[in-house]
Design a protein around this motif. Structure first.
Motif, PDB file in Angstrom:
ATOM      1  N   ALA A  49       0.872  -1.187   0.000  1.00  0.00           N
ATOM      2  CA  ALA A  49       0.000   0.000   0.000  1.00  0.00           C
ATOM      3  C   ALA A  49       0.900   1.224   0.000  1.00  0.00           C
ATOM      4  N   SER A  50       0.322   2.405  -0.345  1.00  0.00           N
ATOM      5  CA  SER A  50       1.113   3.640  -0.394  1.00  0.00           C
ATOM      6  C   SER A  50       1.838   3.883   0.925  1.00  0.00           C
ATOM      7  N   GLY A  51       2.975   4.546   0.836  1.00  0.00           N
ATOM      8  CA  GLY A  51       3.756   4.864   2.029  1.00  0.00           C
ATOM      9  C   GLY A  51       5.173   4.372   1.875  1.00  0.00           C
ATOM     10  N   LYS A  52       6.006   4.695   2.845  1.00  0.00           N
ATOM     11  CA  LYS A  52       7.431   4.409   2.766  1.00  0.00           C
ATOM     12  C   LYS A  52       7.695   2.915   2.608  1.00  0.00           C
ATOM     13  N   LYS A  53       6.891   2.093   3.284  1.00  0.00           N
ATOM     14  CA  LYS A  53       7.162   0.659   3.270  1.00  0.00           C
ATOM     15  C   LYS A  53       6.732  -0.022   1.969  1.00  0.00           C
ATOM     16  N   PHE A  54       6.164   0.768   1.055  1.00  0.00           N
ATOM     17  CA  PHE A  54       5.866   0.208  -0.267  1.00  0.00           C
ATOM     18  C   PHE A  54       7.163  -0.222  -0.960  1.00  0.00           C
ATOM     19  N   LEU A  55       8.261   0.450  -0.622  1.00  0.00           N
ATOM     20  CA  LEU A  55       9.545   0.158  -1.262  1.00  0.00           C
ATOM     21  C   LEU A  55      10.415  -0.792  -0.453  1.00  0.00           C
ATOM     22  N   LEU A 225      10.435   3.285 -16.393  1.00  0.00           N
ATOM     23  CA  LEU A 225      10.484   1.815 -16.317  1.00  0.00           C
ATOM     24  C   LEU A 225      10.737   1.381 -14.873  1.00  0.00           C
ATOM     25  N   ALA A 226      11.601   2.109 -14.172  1.00  0.00           N
ATOM     26  CA  ALA A 226      11.902   1.762 -12.770  1.00  0.00           C
ATOM     27  C   ALA A 226      10.640   1.870 -11.919  1.00  0.00           C
ATOM     28  N   ASP A 227       9.894   2.967 -12.090  1.00  0.00           N
ATOM     29  CA  ASP A 227       8.643   3.133 -11.326  1.00  0.00           C
ATOM     30  C   ASP A 227       7.697   1.977 -11.599  1.00  0.00           C
ATOM     31  N   ARG A 228       7.602   1.612 -12.853  1.00  0.00           N
ATOM     32  CA  ARG A 228       6.649   0.559 -13.210  1.00  0.00           C
ATOM     33  C   ARG A 228       7.095  -0.803 -12.659  1.00  0.00           C
ATOM     34  N   VAL A 229       8.400  -1.057 -12.639  1.00  0.00           N
ATOM     35  CA  VAL A 229       8.882  -2.313 -12.045  1.00  0.00           C
ATOM     36  C   VAL A 229       8.533  -2.334 -10.551  1.00  0.00           C
ATOM     37  N   ARG A 230       8.736  -1.201  -9.883  1.00  0.00           N
ATOM     38  CA  ARG A 230       8.423  -1.157  -8.432  1.00  0.00           C
ATOM     39  C   ARG A 230       6.937  -1.390  -8.196  1.00  0.00           C
ATOM     40  N   LEU A 231       6.097  -0.857  -9.085  1.00  0.00           N
ATOM     41  CA  LEU A 231       4.645  -1.062  -8.946  1.00  0.00           C
ATOM     42  C   LEU A 231       4.278  -2.525  -9.206  1.00  0.00           C
ATOM     43  N   LEU A 232       4.868  -3.094 -10.254  1.00  0.00           N
ATOM     44  CA  LEU A 232       4.544  -4.496 -10.583  1.00  0.00           C
ATOM     45  C   LEU A 232       5.013  -5.440  -9.479  1.00  0.00           C
ATOM     46  N   ARG A 233       6.116  -5.102  -8.842  1.00  0.00           N
ATOM     47  CA  ARG A 233       6.701  -5.950  -7.801  1.00  0.00           C
ATOM     48  C   ARG A 233       5.788  -6.090  -6.579  1.00  0.00           C
ATOM     49  N   ASN A 234       4.957  -5.097  -6.334  1.00  0.00           N
ATOM     50  CA  ASN A 234       4.272  -5.048  -5.035  1.00  0.00           C
ATOM     51  C   ASN A 234       2.840  -4.536  -5.152  1.00  0.00           C
ATOM     52  N   HIS A 235       1.985  -5.273  -5.838  1.00  0.00           N
ATOM     53  CA  HIS A 235       0.549  -4.953  -5.868  1.00  0.00           C
ATOM     54  C   HIS A 235       0.273  -3.500  -6.249  1.00  0.00           C
ATOM     55  N   GLY A 236       0.963  -3.017  -7.286  1.00  0.00           N
ATOM     56  CA  GLY A 236       0.909  -1.603  -7.645  1.00  0.00           C
ATOM     57  C   GLY A 236      -0.461  -1.055  -7.987  1.00  0.00           C
ATOM     58  N   GLU A 237      -1.384  -1.928  -8.412  1.00  0.00           N
ATOM     59  CA  GLU A 237      -2.713  -1.433  -8.785  1.00  0.00           C
ATOM     60  C   GLU A 237      -3.379  -0.693  -7.623  1.00  0.00           C
ATOM     61  N   VAL A 238      -3.084  -1.115  -6.399  1.00  0.00           N
ATOM     62  CA  VAL A 238      -3.656  -0.495  -5.201  1.00  0.00           C
ATOM     63  C   VAL A 238      -3.110   0.925  -5.032  1.00  0.00           C
ATOM     64  N   PRO A 244      -2.553  10.434  -7.083  1.00  0.00           N
ATOM     65  CA  PRO A 244      -2.895  11.213  -8.286  1.00  0.00           C
ATOM     66  C   PRO A 244      -1.759  11.240  -9.302  1.00  0.00           C
ATOM     67  N   ALA A 245      -0.510  11.267  -8.829  1.00  0.00           N
ATOM     68  CA  ALA A 245       0.627  11.345  -9.757  1.00  0.00           C
ATOM     69  C   ALA A 245       0.681  10.123 -10.665  1.00  0.00           C
ATOM     70  N   LEU A 246       0.140   9.012 -10.205  1.00  0.00           N
ATOM     71  CA  LEU A 246       0.239   7.766 -10.965  1.00  0.00           C
ATOM     72  C   LEU A 246      -1.058   7.432 -11.698  1.00  0.00           C
ATOM     73  N   SER A 247      -2.036   8.347 -11.641  1.00  0.00           N
ATOM     74  CA  SER A 247      -3.374   7.979 -12.116  1.00  0.00           C
ATOM     75  C   SER A 247      -3.416   7.671 -13.613  1.00  0.00           C
ATOM     76  N   ASN A 248      -2.368   8.086 -14.362  1.00  0.00           N
ATOM     77  CA  ASN A 248      -2.368   7.771 -15.796  1.00  0.00           C
ATOM     78  C   ASN A 248      -1.724   6.426 -16.115  1.00  0.00           C
ATOM     79  N   GLU A 249      -1.173   5.768 -15.110  1.00  0.00           N
ATOM     80  CA  GLU A 249      -0.538   4.475 -15.360  1.00  0.00           C
ATOM     81  C   GLU A 249      -1.589   3.435 -15.738  1.00  0.00           C
ATOM     82  N   THR A 250      -1.301   2.709 -16.810  1.00  0.00           N
ATOM     83  CA  THR A 250      -2.189   1.608 -17.180  1.00  0.00           C
ATOM     84  C   THR A 250      -1.383   0.315 -17.186  1.00  0.00           C
TER      85      THR A 250
END
Ligand SMILES: *Cc1c(COP(=O)(O)O)cnc(C)c1O
Length: 433
Positions: A49-55, A225-238, A244-250
């Motif tokens: 989930a969002s927050g420091k521990k997402f990474l 690409l780095a941002d997207r890998v981090r999102l894919l690694r950890n339930h990024g859809e949530v 808002p900064a990521l709202s355009n990611e598909t």
């Protein structure tokens, strides 16, 4: 009576009497690193989930930071295996189902399956007969209207021809993904293998130069690409939903590909040993090469211009016509003399039914069903003559990261080769009655 020179295959005594010492980059300093994590009580500090521990936790971030420093890349993103990492890297490209991705038929299975996992079509290209990496001309042959990326392994421990692949990528507007699992710390034209592609990765499974049990690292200089890998690694859809900064990611269909704190702590420590690990691999391999270079009809590893090699595999080729003996006979004779880690051929991934017959599902052939009939037929009749002859007939190798291969071990291995080659005639005629 059997003489000293009688082949062990026919009952003589083997050159190498017992098992050689295993290759092992772990030592007590890794134990200390693990103990500290155990004391902390936190074995993973990721939250999906969002927050420091997402990474991830402290050790995860320390491992990523030291890896990025060591490899001189902007982003290093840890994953629980390179298979996971390739899945994230290919997913980060945001391609469409039915798009084609060119890769090598001489690689580990995951290089190809992670393409298919995204409903992309793996199109296999042939290999260079000396380095066993992608053959550039054949890659260009395989480019079609829907080709979007190339996944290039750096097989056995040396870099593919990245400059030529990048030229193709520019010409046809493609991404280049490197799979450098077998070549950590090797170099090409001065830079570290795996760091010049758009995105790449390394593996830390038990069999690799440095290991953490399971684990991997994705590297890229591309922020998106780095941002997207981090999102894919950890339930990024949530996270996308709440940022808002990521709202355009598909196309972020996340997974759990997170590395733990214990593995990361070991990883930080292992990274310090990478230099000595590859030095030991290289010294042993170069020594063996010098000791067997006079044997006829045997080719030792070829290091491509501008490359340094870290020898995950000591790969060799036979001139069978002039030897007159089969590869299998020679390998059995060498194994009987006690040479460890020998294997015949490598891969013919394009021949697996998943790819050669498009058997992806019980009923449908999705995503192959998205291709035109003509392209499907082209792929169904794919032949890669260089890889096929090497795999079926002439290539054999030694798993060079399986044993320590100290100087004296290498001398014994070389002696076994010389003994077998000196006795080719008896291999031709078979055991004495
Ligand atoms: C080991 C390896 C992988 C997979 O690494 P894992 O961390 O085991 O998932 C991928 N590609 C190549 C070429 C490898 O050798």
């Amino acid at each position: 009576m059997l003489g000293k020179n009688e082949l062990a295959l026919y009952g003589g005594s083997p050159v190498i009497g017992g098992p050689l010492e295993d290759y092992q980059p772990l030592d007590h300093t890794d134990n200390l690193a693990v103990e500290l994590v155990m004391k902390s009580g936190i074995l993973s500090d990721f939250i999906g989930a969002s927050g420091k521990k997402f990474l991830g936790g402290a050790r995860v971030r320390e491992f990523e930071k030291s890896f990025a420093n060591e490899f001189n890349v902007k982003h290093a993103i840890s994953v629980n295996s390179l298979t996971s990492g390739l899945w994230c890297a290919i997913g980060s490209l945001n391609l469409e189902p039915g798009d084609e991705v060119i890769t090598s038929t001489w690689t580990m299975a995951a290089t190809a399956t992670t393409i298919l996992h995204w409903n992309l079509i793996p199109v296999f290209a042939d290999i260079d007969p000396d380095t066993f990496n992608l053959d550039i001309a054949d890659v260009e042959n395989k480019i079609g209207k829907r080709t979007r990326a190339i996944v290039s392994p750096d097989i056995f421990g040396q870099s593919a021809d990245i400059e030529s692949l990048l030229l193709l990528c520019n010409k046809y507007n493609l991404y280049l993904v490197s799979d450098s699992a077998q070549a950590p710390g090797s170099r090409r034209n001065g830079y570290l293998t795996g760091t010049k592609s758009h995105i790449g990765g390394f593996s830390f499974n038990y069999h690799k130069h440095i290991h953490t049990g399971e684990g991997g690292m994705i590297v890229t200089d591309d922020d998106r690409l780095a941002d997207r890998v981090r999102l894919l690694r950890n339930h990024g859809e949530v996270v996308i939903g709440s940022s808002p900064a990521l709202s355009n990611e598909t196309g972020i269909l996340g997974m759990n590909m997170r590395l733990g704190e214990i593995e990361s702590a070991i990883g930080v420590n292992q990274l310090r040993k990478l230099d000595s690990a590859i030095r030991s691999r290289r010294e042993g391999a170069e020594y063996l090469e010098s000791l067997i270079s006079t044997l006829p009809d045997l080719s030792a590893p070829v290091v491509s211009n501008g490359n340094s090699h870290v020898y995950y595999v000591f790969g060799m080729k036979l001139n069978l016509k002039s030897l007159g003996v089969s590869r299998n006979t020679l390998v059995r004779a060498l194994t009987a003399e006690g040479v460890p880690g020998l294997f015949e051929g490598y891969q013919n991934i394009h021949k697996l039914p998943l790819y050669s017959r498009h058997l992806t599902h019980k009923k449908s052939n999705f995503p192959y069903s998205l291709l035109t009939k003509r392209r499907r037929n082209e792929l169904l009749s794919l032949q890669l003559p260089i890889a096929e002859v090497l795999h079926n007939e002439t290539f054999f190798g030694i798993n060079w990261c399986s044993k320590a291969f100290h100087k004296k071990d290498v001398e014994l291995v070389a002696e076994a080769f010389h003994k077998v080659w000196d006795n080719i005639d008896s291999l031709l005629s078979g055991p004495k009655p």
